[in-house]
Each structure stands twice: as C-alpha cells, then as structure tokens.
Design a protein around this motif. Structure first.
Motif, short mmCIF file in Angstrom:
data_model
loop_
_atom_site.label_atom_id
_atom_site.label_comp_id
_atom_site.label_asym_id
_atom_site.label_seq_id
_atom_site.Cartn_x
_atom_site.Cartn_y
_atom_site.Cartn_z
N MET A 249 -44.80 -91.05 -39.19
CA MET A 249 -44.51 -91.77 -37.68
C MET A 249 -44.22 -90.51 -37.00
O MET A 249 -43.04 -90.24 -37.10
CB MET A 249 -43.69 -92.84 -37.81
CG MET A 249 -43.98 -94.09 -38.76
SD MET A 249 -42.71 -95.37 -38.58
CE MET A 249 -43.09 -96.39 -37.23
N ASN A 250 -44.77 -90.39 -35.72
CA ASN A 250 -44.60 -89.10 -34.98
C ASN A 250 -44.24 -89.40 -33.51
O ASN A 250 -44.68 -90.38 -32.91
CB ASN A 250 -45.64 -88.22 -34.90
CG ASN A 250 -46.23 -87.67 -36.55
OD1 ASN A 250 -45.13 -87.31 -37.26
ND2 ASN A 250 -47.21 -87.47 -36.60
N ASN A 251 -42.81 -88.85 -33.25
CA ASN A 251 -42.51 -89.06 -31.82
C ASN A 251 -42.23 -90.44 -31.33
O ASN A 251 -42.93 -90.84 -30.23
CB ASN A 251 -43.33 -88.19 -30.90
CG ASN A 251 -42.77 -86.64 -31.10
OD1 ASN A 251 -41.77 -86.35 -31.13
ND2 ASN A 251 -44.15 -85.92 -31.20
N ILE A 252 -41.88 -91.47 -32.12
CA ILE A 252 -41.89 -92.80 -31.76
C ILE A 252 -40.55 -92.99 -30.85
O ILE A 252 -39.62 -92.36 -30.92
CB ILE A 252 -41.69 -93.81 -32.91
CG1 ILE A 252 -42.70 -93.23 -34.03
CG2 ILE A 252 -41.63 -95.19 -32.68
CD1 ILE A 252 -44.25 -93.93 -33.73
N SER A 253 -41.05 -93.47 -29.54
CA SER A 253 -39.89 -94.14 -28.67
C SER A 253 -40.21 -95.47 -28.16
O SER A 253 -41.44 -96.02 -28.42
CB SER A 253 -40.01 -93.13 -27.43
OG SER A 253 -39.73 -91.76 -27.71
N LYS A 254 -39.07 -96.16 -28.12
CA LYS A 254 -39.34 -97.83 -27.93
C LYS A 254 -38.24 -98.21 -27.00
O LYS A 254 -36.93 -97.93 -27.21
CB LYS A 254 -39.23 -98.51 -29.06
CG LYS A 254 -39.06 -99.78 -28.94
CD LYS A 254 -40.29 -100.75 -28.61
CE LYS A 254 -40.04 -102.16 -28.32
NZ LYS A 254 -41.17 -102.69 -27.61
N LEU B 137 -35.21 -96.29 -29.69
CA LEU B 137 -35.76 -95.09 -30.29
C LEU B 137 -36.04 -94.14 -29.37
O LEU B 137 -36.94 -94.59 -28.31
CB LEU B 137 -36.89 -95.62 -31.08
CG LEU B 137 -36.77 -96.70 -32.22
CD1 LEU B 137 -37.94 -97.07 -32.76
CD2 LEU B 137 -35.79 -96.14 -33.24
N LYS B 138 -35.76 -93.04 -29.55
CA LYS B 138 -36.31 -91.75 -28.77
C LYS B 138 -36.88 -90.70 -29.91
O LYS B 138 -36.02 -89.94 -30.37
CB LYS B 138 -34.96 -91.03 -28.13
CG LYS B 138 -34.07 -92.06 -27.32
CD LYS B 138 -32.69 -91.58 -26.86
CE LYS B 138 -31.91 -92.78 -26.46
NZ LYS B 138 -30.71 -92.69 -27.00
N ASN B 139 -38.07 -90.34 -29.62
CA ASN B 139 -38.81 -89.31 -30.41
C ASN B 139 -38.42 -89.29 -31.91
O ASN B 139 -37.89 -88.32 -32.27
CB ASN B 139 -38.58 -88.04 -29.89
CG ASN B 139 -39.21 -87.93 -28.59
OD1 ASN B 139 -40.16 -88.37 -28.27
ND2 ASN B 139 -38.44 -87.43 -27.65
N VAL B 140 -38.58 -90.46 -32.59
CA VAL B 140 -38.03 -90.27 -34.10
C VAL B 140 -39.44 -90.01 -34.97
O VAL B 140 -40.64 -90.40 -34.43
CB VAL B 140 -37.55 -91.94 -34.38
CG1 VAL B 140 -37.68 -92.03 -35.77
CG2 VAL B 140 -36.34 -92.13 -33.70
N ASN B 141 -39.01 -89.28 -35.96
CA ASN B 141 -39.90 -89.00 -37.01
C ASN B 141 -39.62 -89.75 -38.37
O ASN B 141 -38.49 -89.55 -38.77
CB ASN B 141 -40.19 -87.51 -37.10
CG ASN B 141 -40.46 -86.94 -35.72
OD1 ASN B 141 -41.42 -87.35 -35.03
ND2 ASN B 141 -39.78 -85.99 -35.42
#
Ligand SMILES: Nc1ncnc2c1ncn2[C@@H]1O[C@H](COP(=O)(O)OP(=O)(O)OP(=O)(O)O)[C@@H](O)[C@H]1O
Ligand SMILES: [Mg+2]
Lengths: 312, 497
Positions: free
Chosen positions: B10-15, B23-27
């Motif tokens: 999971m790359n650069n996940i934001s929500k 979520l801010k840019n989570v890997n």
C-alpha cells in the motif's frame, strides 16, 4: 484538501437545508403554474389544511424516534372526535368535550404503551389492533351516525383568531413545545437514546419502559387534539373520518428525515415534511388534477424525495 | 529484498473524514507467508487503513498493489473475491441469523438447483468450528452468543474465504487465553500455506510471539517498518507513543475500610452457583476465569443488568434489592460492560450525549438540560481521559475502538460510584492509554472506592488486584492474595483444579 472541505461544507448545508429547499422549489413550481397559489388566502388555507396532519406527525415522530410505530392515528382521530362531539351538543360546552377528547387519546396511548412494553408485543401489531378497536369505538359512541348540532363555542375552535386559523396557532404551540421537549429536556435525550440502542439505554439506568409508555401516551393525546380540531372544523363528529391519516403522518415524518429504525430525526423536519405534503395536495387541486392521479403523483413524489435524500 | 516477495503493497495512502485527517501518506508492505503487525495508539489510523484495503472505504489517495497488480476493488465483496478478508474490530454480524448463516453470508453453498444447501451449510460450519476449536451448535442465533463466541465465529468466517491476505483487527481483545493459543496455532498453519496476516493488537507480548515484521503508525503518519528480530519493546513503544513509558502498574499501599459489597451464595441456575465474596473500601478485587466461567454474568447481576435466582447482595452491610441497572446506580454501583457495542454506547449519538446519558442529574434543573453545563462536563471527561475526537458532537460510532472504550469508562466515572465494576476495561486500549487507566484505577482505590476488575489478561489482573477470585464453570475455585498470585496458580484454578 481544500476541495474536500468545501465539498463537505456544501454537503452539510444540503443536509441541513435541503428539505427546506425542496419545499421552496415545490412552491415555486406551483406558483409558476397557478396564479392563485401564492395568494395570502391560499397559503393560509394550506397551513390550515396541514394542521391536523402536522399534529399527528409530531406525535408519531416521537414514536418513530424510539423505534416504534403507530398505525392507528386515523381511527383515534375519529374516536376522540366523536367523544368530544358527544359532549359538545349542549349550549356552550367547550371545556368538557376538549377534556374528554384529549383524555380519550391519552388513554388509547396508555393502552398501546402498556401492551407494547409489559406485554412485549410488536408496536406494529398492537397499533394495528388498536386501529380497528378505535374505529369500532367511534361507531359505537356515535351509534354509527354523524353527531351534529355542536355548541358554537366548540365549533369556534375551527375558526380564526386575529385573522389566523386557530388550528394553525395550536400547531405552532405544539411544535414549539415539542421542539423544547425533544432538545432541551432529559426526556428528549432519553427518547433518542432508547431509539438508538435500547439495551445501552437500560444499562445506563434509564427506565426504558417508562419512556416508551410516555411516548405512546403523548402520541395518543396529540391524536385527541387532532380529533377535536377535526370535529370542530366540520362541525360534526364523524365516525368514518380519518381513514389513512396515519399514512400521511408517517410520510411527513419520513420525508422530514427521521429514520424509521429510530434514534435519529428532527421535529422541524417533520413539520417541513407535513408542509411538503400539504403543498402537493393543494397545488394539484389548484391545477385541477383528477384526484385519482393526485394519489399516484403524491406517492411518486414521496418515494422520489426519499431516494434523493438517500443519495445525498 | 525483491519487491516480488511482497504479496501486498500500500503506497502513499491518505484518507480524510470530515474534520479528521486519518491517514497521511502511509506505506505498508507485507510479505507472503508472514505475520505483519500493524501498531499504533488508539486513533492512529490502523483500522482505517485496513478498511481501505478491504474495500469499505473507496475514497482515498494512493495505490494498492496486490499480487503484483494494481488493485482497484470497489467494495468488500470484490476485495474478498480478489483474496483479502478481514476480522473486524467492531464485530459485524446479523443478530437474528444462526452461526452458520452468518459464516456463509453471501457465500452460501448451493445445490444444483441454486437453492442453499442446508446440509452442506451445517457440515461446513461444523468443520470450521472444529478447526478453530469452539464447541457451538451451528444453529444457534448470533445474538444468543457471548462476545467471545461471536469473536470466534468471526475468526472462522475470515478463514473460510481462503484468502491470500487475512486482516485481523484486534482478534484477541474479546477472547481468553485458551482461544488465543488456538488462534495462534491456526495462524501458524496459515503462514505455512503462504497466507500473509496483517495483525493489529495492543498486546505487546502477542506481537513478539507471532509477528515477523511490524509497522508503526502515529497520528495517521507512517513511522517505520522493522523486523521483529532485534526489536525491543521499549523502542517499539517509543515509536508508537513518541515517549518512553515507565511502570505500567503503579505501586500503592492499600488501606481497606469496611466492606462495600458483600455477596452471599449468589446463584443463577445453569450459569453460576453459590458465589460469595466481599469487596472493601479501597480494595481492588480481580475476577479471573476462562471464557464462559460466569465472570461477566456475576457482575451483571450485581449491577442489575441481569437477575439472580437466589442469594444475597449487601451494600455497606445492608441488604440491597437490585433488579435493574437503575437500582444498581442508586446503590452507588457503576459498571463498565465488556460489551461496548450493545451495552456501552449508543453509536449513532454524539460523544457528549453518550457521556451524559447516565449523568443528566449533573446538569439538569426541573428536567431541563443546561447546554452550557453539559458541554463543560463532557469536555472535562474528553480532556481527562484524552478521548481523541474532533468535537464533542462527533458520533461515538465514528471514533476509533479504543476511544469508544474511553467514553464508556468516562461516563461511568462521572457518576462517581462507590463500587466500580470494570469488565475487560482495557479492551482495545493502547499501551499508553492503558497505563493511564491503570493509574486512574489505582487512584480511585486510594480515594476509597471499592473496585472489581474482570479481565482475561492475567498481567492486568495480577498487576492491579489486591485479591483475586478465580471462577471455573460458575463456581469459585480459588481466592488468592496479591502475594500468593502467580499465572500458574490462577490458571490451575481457572481450569478447576
Ligand atoms: N467513519 C469515520 N468518520 C469520522 N472519523 C473517523 C471515522 N472512522 C475513523 N475516524 C477517525 O479516524 C482516526 C483513525 O481511526 P482508526 O479507527 O483507524 O484508529 P485505530 O488506529 O484503529 O485505533 P484503535 O486502536 O482505537 O482501534 C480517528 O481519529 C477516528 O476518530
Ligand atoms: Mg481500530
């Protein structure tokens, strides 16, 4: 980010005022199609016609908020209306018929509430039963015939005060009181909690049965008020009146955004819902739409409104 | 290390949610056949990240690469079909359906006429229940199960999909040690078959036992991924909390007053029998036992959620009739229930409403609620327990699991009970908040409250209690003082020895 915040902002606005917007749009449409619609006289007329449904809808809003339902409202209107009429025939009777009408309604609500809570029966069944019981009761009290020749002071309830119809004023008072009760009192908070999660409410020390009982009594009492207004307006106690009133009331509640599964909703929404139904009825009348088609159109508009509501 | 080893990236996940940047840019990169622990404080964003993966949230930024391909699923069904399944933190089930109907919901075995094959449904259910080692009739209704049994059904359900990645969001928060062992065996088996597990838990010992790698989130940001080998617990906590934690269980020298609660021969047929014990002012009594040993049922009867058949409850040495929670509250008892979702919270009401629900007497005059006072009181609790919520008006159901638990604790504390019963009080609570709550419990005891702690976590029971009562199949099988208690002794009593 900026965009999402803006989007949710307009979303919030829509959710808050969407219903009002729908009402205004509906009025605009009818106004453009009929010159009579926007006249002061007609608008007051709409309010007057809406009043009975509005009172019933306010009562059933409480019931739906606690996760219940009341299907007997129309029959309660007939029974309480006939009860009031029975005692409204002597010269200047006013107080006694009002008292009896309201008491009759409270009693119906009490029986509903007790059967549902202590008897552990589904509200759907209990109130369905009460619907035919009350209808039968109305026929018994009136001997199956309209009761007329009511006292002028009683009939005056259907008249005006300072140029405004008394029923409209009554609705206004009931609306304001309900708004207060639901939002500012402990009882109101409990209503939402019981509808949202009965078990959790009980575990928090709330007497769930009592809250439910009060709510059904309240709903019955308001049906009594509606019955009195109905009788005074047509100056007759009519045992056959009110068929289908409960459906209009429930429709108003649902259009007003109250969830049928309980726990969330607003009284203001209900009032706007009742107005929307009233405006549709009135507008279609003014446009001379045949009454059979009116019913179809009304149904379509109600379902359509709900669909749009779910989408947004 | 080749990226092809990763079954999932999971790359650069934001929500974002309204008012919350979850979520801010989570890997997150998970290798085939491994257990990957996902860690972080309550509200760090763990469940949200997993809900994105399973297709519950479709509005997000970033990309998901699953088995080497970009995953663009649109709902849970398509995620499951792709090979991902999830054990949810907040149990999701249909209360009026049976165990087997729930297990195969949307996935029912059909016969050749396209009709649900009842017989196969039953048999398949039975084999999954056997696999995870619970004795349950597949025909029981979900609503009649205990929380831990429901959790086991949930676990069986996730396994039944035969996925490549199984997400386990706090699977052990509601089950006792024996079931945990069982689950770990199952996890070993899944690993051997090449299944990757994403494992979320606030229990550090579990992480060290079964995880191969771990990823830490803090406040919705990615802190880092490391192998478990070579990692130590302090460093891990520092990554999660951003500071060092000392002494989970505060020391205290207890001073006891007179008995607040005395229970004599309390019996509920078929559930528990002849339970007798007392709790004194200033004392913390722990109740231990396996799942189904009757712990929760006993405390529920004391509070009035349930009724016993015979026996006596005395409060301050006066016989008390407690038939409803209201009676219990009047007697000065407060209960934090183990069943947060059905008994603890009204999920669709706000944080404030939930905190105030049993406490309106604090801000009411002639039945009218004072808005200003209400807000002040609710804000006080939100602050005292550091409940993480954008506003007091947020729906309780939108808070992270651990923060929901804090609401329940807060609303009970606000009632200022003399006897505080805590049933699994730290379920789903992160290690930082846990130490806060332990501190709070100790302080309350020092202030002279009588406290009962029911817990499946032995370290918690042993760390907190002055005295421990052990139940086995509805009977008291042992009573240990703080000095006598050891894990072995408690377990021996819990197994009825
Ligand atoms: N549906 C929602 N609406 C609004 N906010 C939400 C929603 N779901 C989660 N949040 C917020 O997003 C943040 C992350 O929540 P999440 O449930 O992912 O935390 P978590 O790491 O799983 O915590 P826990 O350990 O307590 O379960 C929290 O601040 C929470 O309040
Ligand atoms: Mg979570």
């Amino acid at each position: 980010m900026g965009q999402t915040i803006k989007a949710t902002f307009t979303g919030d606005l829509l959710r808050k005022y969407g219903l009002l917007l729908a009402l205004v749009l509906l009025c605009a449409v009818f106004a453009s199609m009929s010159p009579v619609f926007m006249t002061e006289r007609n608008l007051l007329n709409v309010l007057n016609q809406v009043s009975i449904n509005a009172i019933l809808a306010i009562g059933v809003t409480f019931v739906i908020l606690i996760g219940g339902i009341d299907l007997g409202l129309g029959s309660y209107v007939a029974l309480t209306g006939c009860l009031a009429a029975l005692f409204a025939s002597s010269g200047d009777a006013l107080f006694i018929p009002i008292l009896l009408g309201i008491l009759g309604g409270l009693l119906i609500g009490f029986v509903n509430g007790i059967t549902i809570t202590k008897g552990k029966l589904a509200p759907f069944i209990v109130t369905l039963g009460m619907m035919t019981i009350a209808r039968g009761g109305a026929l018994v009290v009136s001997d199956g015939r309209p009761i007329s020749n009511l006292s002028p002071s009683f009939n005056a309830i259907g008249g005006t005060f300072l140029g405004i119809q008394i029923p409209v004023l009554i609705v206004l008072v009931i609306f304001l009181i309900s708004l207060f009760v639901l939002n500012k009192t402990v009882f109101g908070r409990y209503v939402y909690a019981v509808g949202g999660n009965e078990e959790a409410a009980r575990a928090s020390g709330i007497n769930v049965h009592r809250i439910k009982l009060y709510v059904y009594i309240l709903c019955g009492g308001l049906a009594g008020v509606a019955g009195i207004i109905q009788t005074a307006r047509i100056e007759t106690g009519q045992p056959n009146i009110g068929v289908g009133y409960e459906l209009d009331a429930i429709a108003a509640v649902v259009i007003g955004g109250t969830s049928l599964s309980g726990g969330s909703g607003r009284i203001t929404g209900t009032i706007i819902g009742a107005l929307i139904i009233g405006v549709i009825n009135n507008g279609l009348d003014l446009l001379n739409v045949p009454s059979y088609y009116q019913q179809i159109i009304k149904g379509l508009i109600i379902v359509g409104a709900l669909l749009i509501d779910r989408k947004s | 290390m080749g990226a092809d080893l990763n079954v999932l990236e999971m790359n650069n996940i934001s929500k974002t949610f309204p008012g919350v940047h979850a979520l801010k840019n989570v890997n997150l990169a998970v290798k085939k056949g491994t257990v990957h622990a996902l860690m972080g404080e309550n509200g760090a964003g763990k469940s949200t990240l997993m809900k994105i993966l399973i297709g519950m949230y479709t509005q997000y930024e970033g990309e998901i690469i699953f088995k080497g391909e970009r995953l663009a699923h649109s709902n849970i069904k398509s995620a499951i079909d792709a090979g991902i399944s999830m054990i949810h933190q907040e149990l999701s089930y249909v209360p009026n359906m049976t165990v087997s109907e729930n297990l195969f919901l949307g996935n029912e075995p059909r016969n050749r006429w396209g009709v649900v094959d009842r017989k196969k449904l039953r048999e398949d259910t039975q084999s999954y229940l056997n696999l995870i080692g619970v004795k349950l009739d597949p025909g029981t209704l979900m609503k009649d199960l205990s929380v831990s049994e429901r959790q086991m059904v949930e676990i069986a359900k996730a396994i039944s999909y035969k996925s490549d990645v199984i997400i386990m969001d706090e699977p052990t928060s509601a089950i006792s040690d024996r079931e945990v062992e069982r689950l770990f065996k199952i996890i070993e088996g899944l690993k051997k078959r090449g299944v990757a597990i994403i494992y979320i838990s606030h229990k550090m010992d579990e992480i060290f036992r079964i995880a191969d790698e771990f990823t830490v989130l803090r406040d919705g940001t990615f802190v880092g991924t490391q192998p478990i080998e070579g990692a130590n617990i302090d460093q891990m906590i520092a990554m999660m909390v951003g500071r060092q934690l000392t002494d989970l269980f505060p020391r205290r020298t207890p001073e006891y007053g007179p008995a607040i609660l005395t229970v004599r021969n309390l019996t509920k047929r078929g559930v528990f029998e002849n339970i007798s014990f007392e709790v004194r002012k200033g004392e913390i009594v722990g109740i231990a036992g396996l799942m189904g040993s009757g712990r929760t049922e006993v405390v529920n009867c004391i509070y009035g959620l349930d009724r016993s058949d015979s026996g006596e409850i005395r409060i301050r040495d006066t016989a008390a009739t407690i038939r409803t929670p209201k009676d219990g509250m009047r007697q000065g008892i407060g209960l934090v229930s183990e069943d947060r979702k059905t008994l603890g919270l009204v999920l669709q009401l706000s944080v404030k409403e939930n905190i105030m629900l049993p406490n309106f007497q604090l801000c009411t005059r002639y039945q009218v609620v004072s808005d200003a006072k209400e807000k002040m009181i609710a804000d006080g609790i939100i602050k005292d327990l550091s409940i993480k919520t954008p506003t007091r008006d947020q729906k309780a159901g939108n808070l992270s699991g651990g923060n929901q638990q804090k609401i329940v604790i807060g609303k009970v504390l606000l009632g200022n009970p003399d006897l505080l019963i805590l049933d699994e009080p730290t379920r789903g609570i992160d290690i930082g908040a846990k130490s806060e709550i332990y501190k709070l419990i100790s302080q309350l005891a020092e202030q002279g409250k009588a406290i009962i702690v029911v817990s499946s976590e032995l370290p918690e029971i042993m760390g907190l209690s002055d005295r421990i009562i052990v139940l086995h199949e509805g009977k008291v099988t042992g009573e240990l003082t703080r000095e006598e208690a050891s894990e072995e002794k408690i377990m021996a009593h819990a197994f009825g020895k």
